[in-house]
Design a protein around this motif. Structure first.
Motif, PDB file in Angstrom:
ATOM      1  N   LYS A   4      -4.729   4.818   3.986  1.00  0.00           N
ATOM      2  CA  LYS A   4      -3.915   3.984   4.862  1.00  0.00           C
ATOM      3  C   LYS A   4      -2.660   4.750   5.268  1.00  0.00           C
ATOM      4  CE  LYS A   4      -5.531  -0.252   2.728  1.00  0.00           C
ATOM      5  NZ  LYS A   4      -5.178  -1.460   1.982  1.00  0.00           N
ATOM      6  N   TYR A   5      -2.277   4.555   6.545  1.00  0.00           N
ATOM      7  CA  TYR A   5      -1.098   5.209   7.102  1.00  0.00           C
ATOM      8  C   TYR A   5      -0.164   4.154   7.673  1.00  0.00           C
ATOM      9  CZ  TYR A   5      -4.016   9.339   6.663  1.00  0.00           C
ATOM     10  OH  TYR A   5      -4.805  10.331   6.176  1.00  0.00           O
ATOM     11  N   CYS A   6       1.132   4.354   7.502  1.00  0.00           N
ATOM     12  CA  CYS A   6       2.120   3.360   7.963  1.00  0.00           C
ATOM     13  C   CYS A   6       2.429   3.564   9.438  1.00  0.00           C
ATOM     14  CB  CYS A   6       3.390   3.454   7.116  1.00  0.00           C
ATOM     15  SG  CYS A   6       4.345   4.952   7.355  1.00  0.00           S
TER      16      CYS A   6
ATOM     17  N   PHE B  27       0.849  -1.184   0.000  1.00  0.00           N
ATOM     18  CA  PHE B  27       0.000   0.000   0.000  1.00  0.00           C
ATOM     19  C   PHE B  27       0.886   1.235   0.000  1.00  0.00           C
ATOM     20  CE2 PHE B  27       1.136  -0.296   4.386  1.00  0.00           C
ATOM     21  CZ  PHE B  27       1.064   0.984   4.899  1.00  0.00           C
TER      22      PHE B  27
ATOM     23  N   VAL C  50       0.644  -1.421   7.939  1.00  0.00           N
ATOM     24  CA  VAL C  50      -0.521  -0.551   8.088  1.00  0.00           C
ATOM     25  C   VAL C  50      -0.789  -0.335   9.569  1.00  0.00           C
ATOM     26  CG1 VAL C  50      -2.998  -0.310   7.703  1.00  0.00           C
ATOM     27  CG2 VAL C  50      -1.563  -1.303   5.924  1.00  0.00           C
TER      28      VAL C  50
ATOM     29  N   ARG D 294       1.827  -4.564   3.472  1.00  0.00           N
ATOM     30  CA  ARG D 294       0.555  -4.406   4.190  1.00  0.00           C
ATOM     31  C   ARG D 294       0.685  -4.669   5.688  1.00  0.00           C
ATOM     32  NH1 ARG D 294      -2.008  -9.622   1.431  1.00  0.00           N
ATOM     33  NH2 ARG D 294      -0.880 -11.163   2.641  1.00  0.00           N
TER      34      ARG D 294
ATOM     35  N   GLU E 207      -6.216   2.915   9.171  1.00  0.00           N
ATOM     36  CA  GLU E 207      -6.957   3.086   7.922  1.00  0.00           C
ATOM     37  C   GLU E 207      -8.154   3.955   8.237  1.00  0.00           C
ATOM     38  OE1 GLU E 207      -8.827   0.479   4.269  1.00  0.00           O
ATOM     39  OE2 GLU E 207      -7.741  -0.529   5.871  1.00  0.00           O
ATOM     40  N   LYS E 208      -8.177   5.134   7.617  1.00  0.00           N
ATOM     41  CA  LYS E 208      -9.207   6.118   7.939  1.00  0.00           C
ATOM     42  C   LYS E 208      -9.730   6.727   6.642  1.00  0.00           C
ATOM     43  CE  LYS E 208      -9.789  10.192  10.863  1.00  0.00           C
ATOM     44  NZ  LYS E 208      -9.069  11.123  11.735  1.00  0.00           N
TER      45      LYS E 208
ATOM     46  N   GLY F 271     -10.715   5.386   3.968  1.00  0.00           N
ATOM     47  CA  GLY F 271     -10.137   4.741   2.798  1.00  0.00           C
ATOM     48  C   GLY F 271      -8.656   5.033   2.604  1.00  0.00           C
TER      49      GLY F 271
ATOM     50  N   CYS G 287       1.438   4.803   1.724  1.00  0.00           N
ATOM     51  CA  CYS G 287       1.074   5.581   2.898  1.00  0.00           C
ATOM     52  C   CYS G 287       0.564   6.941   2.444  1.00  0.00           C
ATOM     53  CB  CYS G 287       2.275   5.736   3.823  1.00  0.00           C
ATOM     54  SG  CYS G 287       1.950   6.775   5.267  1.00  0.00           S
ATOM     55  N   SER G 288      -0.536   7.378   3.010  1.00  0.00           N
ATOM     56  CA  SER G 288      -1.130   8.664   2.637  1.00  0.00           C
ATOM     57  C   SER G 288      -0.417   9.844   3.276  1.00  0.00           C
ATOM     58  CB  SER G 288      -2.610   8.675   3.034  1.00  0.00           C
ATOM     59  OG  SER G 288      -3.301   7.681   2.315  1.00  0.00           O
TER      60      SER G 288
END
Length: 100
Positions: free
Chosen positions: A93-95, A71, A85, A82, A88-89, A91, A73-74
């Motif tokens: 995803k944050y590491c 994924f 992660v 994965r 997950e907020k 939609g 990271c936003s």
């Protein structure tokens, strides 16, 4: 035994082996020269200077798309596995590093 490092040192007599002339005489005519190993890629042409025009260069790196078990990271925009992660907020995803 304690040593006073601030005390002036006693000058011993200069031994003949310590003089420049004695060292040069002991070397004799065996003057050694340094050998530099230069490869073809070590030329100035291989160095990219900051601000250099690289518009004529082609991409030589294979870009692999994000895999199914990865994924992005936003927050830091790094592609992570994965298992990294943390949150997950909405939609996104944050590491673990960004949320840690």
């Amino acid at each position: 035994m304690a040593t006073d490092y601030d005390a002036p040192r006693k000058q011993e007599e200069e031994s003949p082996a310590d003089s420049l002339e004695a060292l040069q005489a002991s070397r004799g005519g065996n003057a050694q020269t340094a050998v530099i190993d230069v490869e073809e890629n070590d030329t100035a042409e291989g160095i990219d200077l900051p601000g250099a025009d690289l518009s004529n260069e082609e991409l030589t790196v294979v870009v692999v798309p994000e895999q199914s078990d990865e994924f992005t990271c936003s927050s830091c925009f790094l592609v992570r596995h994965r298992s990294q992660v943390a949150l997950e907020k909405n939609g996104l995803k944050y590491c673990r590093d960004c949320e840690g």
